[in-house]
Write a protein that holds these residues in place. Structure first.
Motif, PDB file in Angstrom:
ATOM      1  N   PRO A 833      60.663  32.525 -25.623  1.00  0.00           N
ATOM      2  CA  PRO A 833      59.174  31.814 -25.200  1.00  0.00           C
ATOM      3  C   PRO A 833      57.684  32.352 -26.333  1.00  0.00           C
ATOM      4  O   PRO A 833      57.804  33.304 -26.179  1.00  0.00           O
ATOM      5  CB  PRO A 833      58.926  31.562 -23.918  1.00  0.00           C
ATOM      6  CG  PRO A 833      59.396  33.273 -23.338  1.00  0.00           C
ATOM      7  CD  PRO A 833      60.479  33.218 -24.337  1.00  0.00           C
ATOM      8  N   ASN A 834      57.468  31.476 -25.892  1.00  0.00           N
ATOM      9  CA  ASN A 834      55.537  31.876 -27.103  1.00  0.00           C
ATOM     10  C   ASN A 834      55.127  33.354 -26.152  1.00  0.00           C
ATOM     11  O   ASN A 834      54.392  34.051 -26.854  1.00  0.00           O
ATOM     12  CB  ASN A 834      54.892  30.594 -27.360  1.00  0.00           C
ATOM     13  CG  ASN A 834      53.640  31.223 -28.093  1.00  0.00           C
ATOM     14  OD1 ASN A 834      53.245  31.031 -28.757  1.00  0.00           O
ATOM     15  ND2 ASN A 834      52.003  31.439 -27.437  1.00  0.00           N
ATOM     16  N   ALA A 835      55.383  33.229 -25.080  1.00  0.00           N
ATOM     17  CA  ALA A 835      54.447  33.844 -24.169  1.00  0.00           C
ATOM     18  C   ALA A 835      55.046  35.584 -24.928  1.00  0.00           C
ATOM     19  O   ALA A 835      54.170  36.604 -24.493  1.00  0.00           O
ATOM     20  CB  ALA A 835      54.659  34.255 -23.055  1.00  0.00           C
ATOM     21  N   GLN A 836      55.861  35.409 -25.073  1.00  0.00           N
ATOM     22  CA  GLN A 836      56.723  37.185 -25.707  1.00  0.00           C
ATOM     23  C   GLN A 836      56.567  37.169 -26.982  1.00  0.00           C
ATOM     24  O   GLN A 836      56.888  38.676 -27.194  1.00  0.00           O
ATOM     25  CB  GLN A 836      57.853  36.692 -24.455  1.00  0.00           C
ATOM     26  CG  GLN A 836      58.076  36.801 -23.733  1.00  0.00           C
ATOM     27  CD  GLN A 836      59.256  36.915 -22.956  1.00  0.00           C
ATOM     28  OE1 GLN A 836      60.962  37.148 -23.876  1.00  0.00           O
ATOM     29  NE2 GLN A 836      60.285  35.722 -22.211  1.00  0.00           N
ATOM     30  N   ILE A 837      55.670  36.816 -27.083  1.00  0.00           N
ATOM     31  CA  ILE A 837      55.825  36.729 -29.132  1.00  0.00           C
ATOM     32  C   ILE A 837      54.896  38.083 -29.214  1.00  0.00           C
ATOM     33  O   ILE A 837      53.675  37.811 -28.944  1.00  0.00           O
ATOM     34  CB  ILE A 837      55.505  35.604 -30.752  1.00  0.00           C
ATOM     35  CG1 ILE A 837      56.759  34.610 -29.398  1.00  0.00           C
ATOM     36  CG2 ILE A 837      55.008  36.147 -31.254  1.00  0.00           C
ATOM     37  CD1 ILE A 837      57.365  35.278 -30.361  1.00  0.00           C
ATOM     38  N   ASN A 838      54.357  38.668 -30.585  1.00  0.00           N
ATOM     39  CA  ASN A 838      54.394  39.668 -29.851  1.00  0.00           C
ATOM     40  C   ASN A 838      52.937  39.419 -31.428  1.00  0.00           C
ATOM     41  O   ASN A 838      54.042  39.681 -32.953  1.00  0.00           O
ATOM     42  CB  ASN A 838      54.129  41.926 -30.576  1.00  0.00           C
ATOM     43  CG  ASN A 838      53.412  42.135 -31.064  1.00  0.00           C
ATOM     44  OD1 ASN A 838      52.331  42.417 -30.735  1.00  0.00           O
ATOM     45  ND2 ASN A 838      54.206  43.957 -30.155  1.00  0.00           N
ATOM     46  N   THR A 839      52.064  39.502 -31.044  1.00  0.00           N
ATOM     47  CA  THR A 839      51.084  39.168 -32.977  1.00  0.00           C
ATOM     48  C   THR A 839      50.200  40.404 -32.954  1.00  0.00           C
ATOM     49  O   THR A 839      49.353  39.831 -34.031  1.00  0.00           O
ATOM     50  CB  THR A 839      50.210  37.927 -32.371  1.00  0.00           C
ATOM     51  OG1 THR A 839      48.893  38.077 -31.383  1.00  0.00           O
ATOM     52  CG2 THR A 839      50.874  36.673 -31.419  1.00  0.00           C
ATOM     53  N   SER A 840      50.398  41.330 -33.092  1.00  0.00           N
ATOM     54  CA  SER A 840      50.009  42.213 -33.588  1.00  0.00           C
ATOM     55  C   SER A 840      50.113  41.945 -35.290  1.00  0.00           C
ATOM     56  O   SER A 840      50.990  41.960 -35.396  1.00  0.00           O
ATOM     57  CB  SER A 840      50.858  43.874 -33.149  1.00  0.00           C
ATOM     58  OG  SER A 840      50.105  44.910 -33.980  1.00  0.00           O
TER      59      SER A 840
END
Length: 1002
Positions: A833-840
């Protein structure tokens, strides 16, 4: 022997004078004189006047053709009907006929008294004169990558900006109109990719020798040609402003011959091609009724998009030019009037232009004086042209007006219809330039010249918003009071350039040299003020002091800055037997913008060419008419950054109570000094091949280039201490570009009544940020391309060190859950899900990936020119291929779970599965490739007695676009700069344009 001397005439005199009667003296004096008289009388008898007519390859009488008697040196030109008259002294005299675009012909007079000459087209164009930096060369002498486009190759649909004439015409040159057909929008220009991160990325514009020339001074009918200096070896002579290439514009001048009158005019109208597919009131009610969308039905049926359209738009352009000249002087004067009506209401531009050129020769043609004066007066209405997003997304069942007809205002959306009647936004602009050049032939082969120029651009912008306007009523500081603003700006530059030019031919050798000095001073200043609370709308912005000054209601500002640039430059040219050509240039330049430790820069260049077809081993290769190989290397710079960037500057720090009991303004540093700031330096290598084959039917050029720009200037974090401010301007990075450009021309058919020729251009470029850090300053990436709209979605493009420019970095869509929630792939290709995507931003940690690239890989254009008797037809196609566009309108208005606005119809079809928040991912990334029938022109040339030229034509532009992109016209989405590929939520509508024009000359 008796002789009646009174009857001696004509040839009899020469006979009698040669007899012994007049040979009495032994010294032969009288005999010698008699021979002189005899020769004079014989020459008088042989002298005659030869007349004739010159026609072109379509048998049309041609005016302005140069005619020269090679024996006597006498010259003339053909008149408007192609006729000429010239004296000859002998049957052995040879007449030479020259005209641009045609082969030079030499005809022996013989016993003829009348001649009929038919010009032969010079398909190879080897004798075509091409303007280069500080001079000109024949095309066959050029060893760098230079492209010339003259008026015969211009686009036909009526330019809003002079650069419109070049769209799709030059391989490697991108000219993009992100503002569509808005008459007050400009163009973005880029040559061979991006060359800078924070500095200037547009080519240097030179107009009649004035560097930094203002395009507002040009009208399409006054332009003779463009010369595009593409590579470093061609552009190096312009030093620190040539990193992005150079475009030299030459205006039309008077020519030797009879007076000419030329009138060119067109009228144009625009019609809508497509609009974003938002719901109508009927469609919205159906969605409400079915339960697909929850929004109030307010009972109306409105289409305010159409209320922003100027259905009666009719633009027109008129240009009248008078020109002529003799052997010692020529002139050209032109006046221009343009009224460009936008497709949007309250969106227009009116211009009045004047241009004068004068050339005078004296001192037995040793001194030449050239003068140019140009002025343009522009009045623009800038109020309209926007607001499309507001009217498209407004609930179509809700009126913009109350039942009594007065405007309805809500703080959630601007009433665009009322705004057009209750506000104004005008611009007045006066632009002028004056330049002169004196050239003196010091001795044969050596000339000295002095060029001077002054350019001035003055603007007044004014705004007023009525006290009953939405902006005034909703203002919290002065509700119900009018708003006024005015700003003035003045930009000036002064140029002085003395040069020495030497040329000499001896045997098979040709040499020439150029040396010069340049001084340029530029100054910019401006003032602005605004105020609120006006109790009436009578004065608008013309009496801004009529209300009290209140701190939180007034704004005021002013500025002034300047810079100085000086340079010395030299160029040497050598040619052996027209086979081997070598050119070298060098420029030494100093700028006040550079740091104290780097005030000077040196830019060398060298290029060579080999005319292969001049070699003996090519004599029997009949299918190759011309083959030339070029190789060049050059260094250029970029000083296109802010004045005073190397110096410490001060900013206001607020008003404080001092120990003296006074409240005083404080100041403090707002910029760190950097005495080491220097120019960005580009090093470029270019390999070119020019060819003409198949009996001159197919010609073209291929360019391969590699360019590297070092010492990129940008802002980096600075340590504190020793620095005071947390950031500093410094040179660190490296950017590169390499690519291929192809230009082809093919004469498919040519006979007496019908011709068909084809022109093709194609290019591809790979742009990379090679380096962005050094030992002292570190940075891995920079982001571009703000997405905007609903949600804090950030920037779409990340440019990492060592990677290509224009890369979209984002989430990889993996589908929707059963309840319509987003899922994406992480770096391990797991669906999460989106909440688990790392956008670093760290490449070794982030789940974001390269999902596309916004820069087209291929640019293509194809022009077909047909001529049948008096008819001519041009069909122009353009294409951009293999790139991506982010559809931001779909992001914001293809999601029914967000704000309660009108939505795209595709929300309930293509995007129906979304039951989640706004998101940026490859789900909204689409292929932008397109093929466009960009321009079709049909013309007819009338042949009337006493009229030199009369042609009428009709043009259709943007007639048909083939694309898979579902958003707006992909051609109007930016493809230049560092943040391309982001579609607009409020684009200027894409239109078809229809133009009728006439060219009349006598």
């Amino acid at each position: 022997m008796k002789t009646n001397l009174l009857k001696i005439t004509g040839l009899c005199a020469s006979v009698l004078l040669s007899t012994s009667v007049f040979s009495m003296h032994s010294d032969g004096t009288l005999y010698t004189e008699s021979l002189k008289i005899k020769r004079l009388l014989q020459r008088d008898q042989m002298r005659k006047t030869v007349t004739g007519i010159v026609v072109d390859d379509t048998n049309t009488p041609t005016g302005g053709v140069g005619v020269k008697n090679l024996a006597t040196g006498k010259t003339t030109v053909t008149d408007a009907n192609g006729r000429f008259s010239i004296e000859t002294n002998s049957e052995n005299d040879v007449l030479q006929f020259t005209f641009i675009g045609f082969k030079t012909q030499e005809v022996k007079v013989g016993s003829n008294t009348t001649l009929s000459i038919k010009l032969l087209s010079d398909s190879t164009n080897l004798n075509q004169v091409v303007v280069i930096g500080y001079g000109s060369l024949n095309k066959d002498q050029i060893s760098s990558a230079v492209t010339k486009v003259d008026s015969s190759g211009f686009r036909q649909s009526g330019s809003r900006n002079p650069m419109d004439l070049l769209i799709g015409k030059v391989a490697g040159l991108q000219v993009t109109r992100t503002g569509g057909t808005n008459p007050n929008s400009g163009v973005s220009i880029q040559l061979r990719g991006v060359t800078s991160i924070s500095g200037s990325q547009s080519p240097l514009i030179i107009i009649d020798g004035i560097p930094g020339g203002n395009l507002d001074l040009l009208q399409q009918d006054d332009i003779e040609s463009f010369s595009i200096l593409k590579d470093g070896s061609a552009a190096a002579i312009y030093g620190t402003r040539a990193n992005a290439g150079v475009i030299i514009i030459t205006t039309k001048k008077g020519k030797v011959g009879p007076s000419r009158f030329d009138y060119n005019s067109y009228v144009r109208t625009e019609r809508l091609v497509k609009r974003p597919d938002f719901m109508s009131a009927t469609q919205l009610r159906e969605r409400i009724k079915s339960g697909e969308y929850v929004i109030p039905d307010l009972g109306g049926d409105f289409n305010y998009f159409n209320d922003l359209i100027n259905d009666d738009n009719l633009s027109h352009n008129h240009n009248l030019a008078v020109s002529g000249g003799s052997q010692n002087a020529n002139y050209r004067v032109s006046g221009n009037y343009r009224d460009i009506q936008g497709f949007a209401k309250e969106n227009a531009r009116k211009e009045y232009g004047l241009r004068l050129s004068l050339t005078q020769r004296g001192l037995k043609d040793k001194l030449t004086a050239q003068f140019n004066v140009a002025a343009n007066f522009n009045n623009a209405n800038r109020l309209g042209g926007g607001g499309w997003e507001n009217v498209l997304t407004k609930n179509p069942t809700e009126s913009y007006f109350k039942p009594d007809g007065s405007p309805l205002f809500t703080r959630t959306i601007t009433n665009e219809i009322a705004r057009l009647s209750l506000e104004k936004n005008k611009l007045q602009q006066q632009t002028s330039s004056v330049d002169g050049k004196l050239t003196l032939e010091i001795f044969p082969g050596l000339t000295g010249s002095v060029f001077g120029a002054h350019q001035r651009d003055w603007t007044i912008s004014s705004e007023y918003r009525d006290k009953n306007s939405q902006n005034s009523l909703e203002d919290s500081n002065a509700p119900g009071g009018g708003y006024a603003a005015r700003a003035t700006g003045l930009s000036q530059n002064f140029n002085i350039e003395p040069t020495l030019d030497y040329s000499k031919s001896f045997g098979k050798h040709k040499v020439s040299g150029l040396a010069g000095y340049m001084y340029r001073y530029e100054v910019n200043e401006g003032f602005n003020a605004n105020n609120r609370g006006y109790v009436n709308d009578l004065f608008e912005d013309n009496n801004m002091g009529s209300v009290p000054v209140v701190v939180n209601r007034i704004g005021i500002g002013s500025n002034k800055n300047d810079n100085t640039l000086i340079a010395g430059f030299a160029r040497g040219f050598y040619s052996y037997d027209d086979k081997y050509i070598l050119t070298a240039t060098i420029r030494r330049e100093g700028s006040s913008r550079f740091g104290a430790n780097n005030k000077w820069a040196t830019f060398p260049a060298v290029s060579g060419a080999w005319n292969v077809t001049q070699e003996n081993f090519m004599k029997d290769v009949k299918w190759v008419n011309n083959l030339k190989v070029r190789l060049g290397y050059g260094e250029t710079g970029n000083s296109g950054f802010a004045n005073y960037a190397s110096l410490v500057t001060l900013g206001g720090g607020g008003i404080y109570l001092f120990p003296t009991g006074e409240y005083l303004q404080t100041y403090g540093p707002n910029r760190n000094p950097n005495p080491n700031i220097r120019w960005e330096r580009k090093k470029e290598t270019n390999l070119g091949i020019d060819f003409t084959v198949l009996d001159n039917k197919l010609s073209g050029s291929i360019e391969l280039y590699n360019r590297v720009t070092k010492d990129l200037l940008d802002t980096y974090t600075s340590p504190q201490p020793p620095f005071i401010v947390s950031s500093i301007n410094t040179n660190v990075g490296t950017i590169s570009a390499k690519g291929i450009e192809i230009t082809l021309s093919y004469l498919a058919v040519k006979n007496e009544n019908f011709t068909w020729d084809i022109d093709f251009t194609g290019s591809t470029t790979k742009n990379r940020l090679d380096r962005y850090s050094n030992d002292e300053y570190k940075r891995d990436l920079k982001t571009f391309g703000g997405i905007g709209g609903f949600g804090a979605l950030g920037d779409a493009i990340r440019t990492y060190e060592g990677r290509d420019l224009g890369e979209f970095w984002g989430k990889r869509f993996a589908g929707f859950t059963a309840d319509g929630k987003w899922t994406f792939y992480n770096r391990n290709n797991e669906v999460v899900p989106n909440a688990q995507i790392n956008t670093s931003t760290f490449r070794d940690q982030t789940d974001l990936a390269v999902i596309g690239n916004a820069i087209p890989k291929y640019y293509l254009s194809l022009t077909n020119n047909f001529r049948y008797k008096a008819f001519d037809l041009r069909v122009f196609l353009r294409s951009k291929l293999d790139y991506d566009i982010l559809n931001t309108m779909a992001i914001s208005y293809g999601n029914k779970n967000g704000a309660g606005t009108n939505l795209l119809n595709s929300t309930f079809t293509k995007y129906a599965a979304i039951k989640d928040t706004y998101m940026y991912s490859d789900y909204y990334l689409e292929r932008g490739s397109f093929l466009k029938v960009d321009e079709v022109t049909l013309g007819y040339t009338f042949k009337l007695k006493g009229v030199r030229n009369l042609r009428a034509y009709v043009t259709g532009q943007n007639l048909w676009t083939i694309t898979g992109y579902t958003g707006n016209d992909p051609d109007f989405v930016s493809d230049t700069g560092l943040g391309p590929g982001i579609d607009s939520r409020s684009p200027y509508p894409s239109t078809r344009q229809f133009l009728f024009g006439v060219n009349f000359g006598f």
